[in-house]
Structure formats: structure tokens, C-alpha cells
Scaffold this active site. Structure first.
Site, PDB file in Angstrom:
ATOM      1  N   LYS A 175      -6.965 -33.915   1.018  1.00 37.09           N
ATOM      2  CA  LYS A 175      -7.306 -35.275   1.474  1.00 37.09           C
ATOM      3  C   LYS A 175      -8.828 -35.405   1.365  1.00 37.09           C
ATOM      4  O   LYS A 175      -9.388 -36.424   0.955  1.00 37.09           O
ATOM      5  CB  LYS A 175      -6.867 -35.485   2.937  1.00 37.09           C
ATOM      6  CG  LYS A 175      -5.386 -35.131   3.243  1.00 37.09           C
ATOM      7  CD  LYS A 175      -5.041 -35.376   4.719  1.00 37.09           C
ATOM      8  CE  LYS A 175      -3.937 -34.500   5.312  1.00 37.09           C
ATOM      9  NZ  LYS A 175      -2.617 -34.595   4.803  1.00 37.09           N
TER      10      LYS A 175
ATOM     11  N   TRP B  48       7.405 -32.224   3.511  1.00 36.83           N
ATOM     12  CA  TRP B  48       6.543 -32.827   4.544  1.00 36.83           C
ATOM     13  C   TRP B  48       5.424 -33.650   3.890  1.00 36.83           C
ATOM     14  O   TRP B  48       5.005 -34.675   4.402  1.00 36.83           O
ATOM     15  CB  TRP B  48       5.978 -31.689   5.407  1.00 36.83           C
ATOM     16  CG  TRP B  48       5.076 -32.041   6.534  1.00 36.83           C
ATOM     17  CD1 TRP B  48       3.785 -31.631   6.692  1.00 36.83           C
ATOM     18  CD2 TRP B  48       5.378 -32.820   7.709  1.00 36.83           C
ATOM     19  NE1 TRP B  48       3.263 -32.113   7.875  1.00 36.83           N
ATOM     20  CE2 TRP B  48       4.214 -32.841   8.516  1.00 36.83           C
ATOM     21  CE3 TRP B  48       6.503 -33.510   8.148  1.00 36.83           C
ATOM     22  CZ2 TRP B  48       4.155 -33.525   9.739  1.00 36.83           C
ATOM     23  CZ3 TRP B  48       6.439 -34.187   9.372  1.00 36.83           C
ATOM     24  CH2 TRP B  48       5.282 -34.194  10.138  1.00 36.83           C
TER      25      TRP B  48
ATOM     26  N   SER C 173      -4.110 -29.485   0.763  1.00 35.09           N
ATOM     27  CA  SER C 173      -3.612 -29.993   2.033  1.00 35.09           C
ATOM     28  C   SER C 173      -4.641 -30.887   2.735  1.00 35.09           C
ATOM     29  O   SER C 173      -5.146 -31.811   2.119  1.00 35.09           O
ATOM     30  CB  SER C 173      -3.197 -28.790   2.894  1.00 35.09           C
ATOM     31  OG  SER C 173      -2.212 -29.188   3.778  1.00 35.09           O
TER      32      SER C 173
ATOM     33  N   HIS D 207       4.351 -25.061   0.197  1.00 37.55           N
ATOM     34  CA  HIS D 207       3.025 -25.618   0.460  1.00 37.55           C
ATOM     35  C   HIS D 207       1.993 -24.486   0.358  1.00 37.55           C
ATOM     36  O   HIS D 207       1.900 -23.650   1.262  1.00 37.55           O
ATOM     37  CB  HIS D 207       3.067 -26.187   1.878  1.00 37.55           C
ATOM     38  CG  HIS D 207       1.844 -26.927   2.294  1.00 37.55           C
ATOM     39  ND1 HIS D 207       1.512 -28.159   1.779  1.00 37.55           N
ATOM     40  CD2 HIS D 207       0.868 -26.625   3.190  1.00 37.55           C
ATOM     41  CE1 HIS D 207       0.404 -28.580   2.350  1.00 37.55           C
ATOM     42  NE2 HIS D 207      -0.015 -27.668   3.200  1.00 37.55           N
TER      43      HIS D 207
HETATM   44  C1  GTR Z   1      -0.180 -30.071   8.399  1.00 40.21           C
HETATM   45  C2  GTR Z   1      -0.466 -31.545   8.318  1.00 40.21           C
HETATM   46  C3  GTR Z   1      -0.616 -31.931   6.887  1.00 40.21           C
HETATM   47  C4  GTR Z   1      -1.513 -30.980   6.128  1.00 40.21           C
HETATM   48  C5  GTR Z   1      -1.419 -29.545   6.595  1.00 40.21           C
HETATM   49  C6  GTR Z   1      -2.575 -28.632   6.211  1.00 40.21           C
HETATM   50  O1  GTR Z   1       0.120 -29.625   9.643  1.00 40.21           O
HETATM   51  O2  GTR Z   1       0.579 -32.233   8.927  1.00 40.21           O
HETATM   52  O3  GTR Z   1      -1.063 -33.264   6.795  1.00 40.21           O
HETATM   53  O4  GTR Z   1      -2.801 -31.422   6.107  1.00 40.21           O
HETATM   54  O5  GTR Z   1      -1.331 -29.431   7.952  1.00 40.21           O
HETATM   55  O6  GTR Z   1      -3.704 -29.057   6.058  1.00 40.21           O
HETATM   56  O7  GTR Z   1      -2.331 -27.432   6.108  1.00 40.21           O
END
Ligand code: GTR
Length: 421
Positions: free
Chosen positions: A265, A352, A261, A402
Site C-alpha cells: 500500500k 483476504w 502487503s 500471502h
Molecule cells: C493484515 C492486514 C492487511 C495487510 C497485512 C500485512 O493483517 O489486514 O491489510 O496489510 O496485514 O501488512 O501483513
């Protein structure tokens, strides 16, 4: 009390719903866009050799991402000293060697410290190692009671028992399901992890973390082209590599940057900026990670910049709701990792993060891998769920949410066995 909670909840739903209703989850509504060619310079010159890629195109792309997306480091900051806080050569029932190493950095009379938790398979000399951040402290990745609890600021989280932004033993092992520690060790790999909040607390406040060590006089936040939190976290991974170079138990040339997540990045940006990483894994990294921004599917540049204004550099705001103006897209970030092995993974229920955008970015980045004679994601057709494609550039989409699962780790290990080890 319940009524108050309900009112607060409704308030947030009301405020957020216009934003959420604008989120596009319909493939038919993806706008037409041109995919910027990784092998065409900003001046329109075609790149046909590794030499031209490495001397001309790669540096200009890296420079663009540095100045307009993640932000530049104001200057270099190297390890001042390190301390082995704890070591056990018979950890995890004799399976592993465990080390907890604190790195110290100093600048402008300020100090930053963060701790790397390292597990190494006991009987393998200089094993390859996965290095990645965790979200809630090193002690959350395992039940191992010897893992130290960080005193750094943490996001409150009721189910983890985190109140007053303080980590406690209540959350020990809470994230163990995301870290297949035993599987990793059994496969002959080490694992190193750092609590990301020790490098830079994840809040829109630049008075802390590594940023505040680096200001010029009277500066209290980074300049528009300077680093946001993702670049700061990536810096922390790079400095961990510096430490690995000094540790005789480790081989710094066999380190795979891993992240999930926002921390995916981060692993991508770490792998792009430091070619010493032997391979890179992006697990569900989504917008600003592996997903193409110009598709505007799921999370967009506008929504990420407004929800997390501290993650990217201020210059990235120019592209909020204006992705068409971007002269690059995220497949070019992936291409910066070439020719090193890269794994992009998605999850079916993680719309998402735009799984198709992540897949296509891996596909378009593969052109640069071809220059090196390496195989990437050749087809434009997405594989079915749980049917991984393993090449130097690898991809899978798994069923589920996720998250990081054992399925993900099983694939990372198989890919690493063939392409990194
Ligand atoms: C979310 C965000 C994503 C992702 C995620 C995370 O809220 O929108 O880009 O990075 O968090 O890191 O768990």
C-alpha cells in the site's frame, strides 16, 4: 500457563468470530457497483488527452486520495544531514558494494533518524535499484553479519525472538527468503531497504515516528485530513530518493518502489505522490492498496480502519462499511502511477487481499495508460495461476500464500528488464 493461553485464545476467537464470519469470500455476494471512471472528472467532464489528464483529472484524484484516504503531509520536511555509517566495496563475497546510510531529520527540536541498507552490483555503474521497506529490521533480509540492528521499537514476535519490542541478532536472516538479494544483484539491480518502524512505529500511537516532529503547538495527533502511517512510510521512501540524488553511486531516476502487503500500500502511495519513482511494485497489497474497495471481498474499509486505525487518515473512516459513498476506487490510485511501469501481484491463497479485486484494479487503471499509448491489462479475464501478463501494467497471481517469493522476484526482474531498465 497453558490453560491461561487457551483461555486468552478462546476469548480472541470469540471476539473476532462475528467479524470474521462477516468477511465475504463468495464472488456471488460481491455487491453490484459502478467503477468510478478515471477519465471522467468529478464534474462529469470527459478526459481525452494526456494534457487534460495531467492538468485536471490527475490532480483532483491525487487531492482526493490525499485528503480522504492516506492523509496530507502537514508541511515538507527535508533531510537535515546524512551519515554513511558503514561501507564495504567487497560485500557478499565480493558480489556487491554495501552501504548503510543514516538520514537525519529535525523539526520542533525533535530528531528522527532512519537507516537505508543499500546493496549495489559491484561492476555496474549506477544500476537501477529496488527500494522497499522491511517489517522486522534490515538485518532480517540477509545473513550478512555486517548489517546493523535497529534500536527502534518493533512488534514482538516469538518466532523472530523479538521480546520487549527490541530487535536482536536472533532474527538475523529470518526474512531472507522474501528478499532475493543475490538474484537481484546478478540481474544487474541494486536493492535498498529500510526498517519501516524507524520512520513510524506500526502502532496506534502518534506520539512517535515522523508525525511527532511535525505538530503545531498543543497538537498530539494528526488532523482528520492529515497523514496516517502509510503516508508517513511513503514519505520515508520519498526522502530516500532525495538521498539517492546526492549519492554518486546511484541513479535516482532508476528507482523502483517495491512493497509487500501494508508496505505494498505504501509503495503505491509513494509512487503516486512522487513521479520520480521509475516504476512501482505492489505485492499482495490488498485493501487500501491495489484491491478495489467497492467489491467488499475479503478485507474491507470497515475492517481495516478498525484493526489498523492509524494507517489511513481519520477522514477515511467516513467510508467504513460505506464503500458505496466513495467517489473513487483503488484503480484510480494505480492510474496515478501512469505512464510509469506498474506491477500488481496476488497470491491464490491470499483471499483476504482479494486477488480478483487487485487484478480488476490493474485492468481499469489501464485506460489511463492507453492515453499515453502504453499497454496494460487488456482482458477482464484473470490469468491462471503462474501465468504472468507482462506489459507496462503487469499482473500475476501465483500459487501459494500471502508472502514474497523467488517466483515474484523473478517476474519483477523480467518486467523491469523490459519496461524500466
Ligand atoms: C493484515 C492486514 C492487511 C495487510 C497485512 C500485512 O493483517 O489486514 O491489510 O496489510 O496485514 O501488512 O501483513
Amino acid at each position: 500457563m497453558k490453560l491461561l493461553a487457551c483461555l486468552i485464545c478462546s476469548f480472541f476467537i470469540l471476539c473476532l468470530s462475528p467479524m470474521l464470519s462477516q468477511t465475504n469470500y463468495d464472488e456471488n455476494k460481491v455487491p453490484p457497483f459502478e467503477v468510478p471512471d478515471p477519465l471522467l472528472t468529478f464534474n462529469g467532464k470527459k478526459i481525452e488527452s494526456v494534457k487534460k489528464w495531467e492538468n485536471t483529472r490527475r490532480p483532483e484524484l491525487l487531492h482526493f486520495f490525499e485528503s480522504n484516504v492516506y492523509g496530507k503531509l502537514p508541511k515538507s520536511l527535508k533531510i537535515d544531514s546524512y551519515t554513511i555509517l558503514e561501507q564495504d566495496n567487497n560485500a557478499l563475497n565480493g558480489k556487491a558494494k554495501r552501504k548503510q546510510v543514516e538520514l537525519t531529520f529535525k523539526n520542533n527540536n525533535k530528531t528522527l533518524r532512519y537507516t537505508i541498507l543499500i546493496y549495489l552490483p559491484k561492476h555496474i555503474v549506477k544500476a537501477p535499484i529496488f527500494l522497499g521497506y522491511n517489517f522486522y529490521g534490515n538485518h532480517t533480509i540477509t545473513e550478512d553479519k555486517a548489517v546493523l540492528i535497529s534500536t527502534a521499537w518493533a512488534n514482538n514476535n516469538e518466532s523472530f525472538g523479538i521480546e520487549n519490542n527490541t530487535l536482536t541478532k536472533e532474527s538475523r536472516g529470518k526474512r531472507a527468503h522474501r528478499w532475493a538479494v543475490e538474484k537481484i544483484l546478478d540481474a544487474g539491480y541494486g536493492l535498498a531497504t529500510i526498517y519501516y518502524g524507524e520512520v513510524d512505529p506500526d502502532k496506534n500511537d502518534f506520539s512517535d515516528g515522523v508525525h511527532h516532529l511535525m505538530y503545531q503547538q498543543n497538537q498530539n495527533k494528526p488532523n482528520p485530513e492529515e497523514w496516517g502511517s502509510i503516508a508517513a512510510w511513503s514519505w520515508g521512501m520519498v526522502r530516500a530518493l532525495d538521498y539517492f540524488e546526492k549519492d554518486p553511486d546511484l541513479d535516482a531516476s532508476k528507482v523502483i518502489a517495491f512493497g509487500h502487503s501494508r508496505l505494498g500500500k505504501t509503495s503505491l502511495w509513494a509512487g503516486a505522490t512522487d513521479t520520480r519513482f521509475a516504476g512501482v511494485i505492489s505485492n499482495d497489497s490488498g485493501c487500501g492498496g491495489a484491491a478495489l474497495s467497492k467489491r467488499k471481498f475479503g478485507e474491507t474499509v470497515g475492517s481495516i480502519n478498525s484493526s489498523f486505525p492509524h494507517w489511513f487518515c481519520d477522514n477515511f473512516n467516513q467510508y467504513s462499511n460505506n464503500e458505496e459513498a466513495l467517489p473513487v476506487d483503488q484503480h484510480q490510485l494505480l492510474a496515478l502511477i501512469a505512464p510509469r511501469p506498474l506491477y500488481v501481484a496476488s497470491a491464490e491463497e491470499d483471499q483476504w487481499a482479494d486477488p480478483r479485486g487487485e487484478f480488476l484494479a490493474a485492468h481499469y487503471a489501464s485506460q489511463v495508460y492507453h492515453l499515453y499509448g502504453k499497454k496494460g491489462i487488456e482482458s477482464m479475464e484473470m490469468p491462471k495461476a503462474n501465468e504472468p501478463i507482462h506489459n507496462t501494467v503487469s499482473y500475476h497471481i501465483r500459487t501459494g500464500k500471502h508472502d514474497v517469493t523467488d517466483y515474484d522476484w523473478k517476474n519483477y526482474i523480467e518486467w523491469a528488464n523490459s519496461f524500466v531498465k
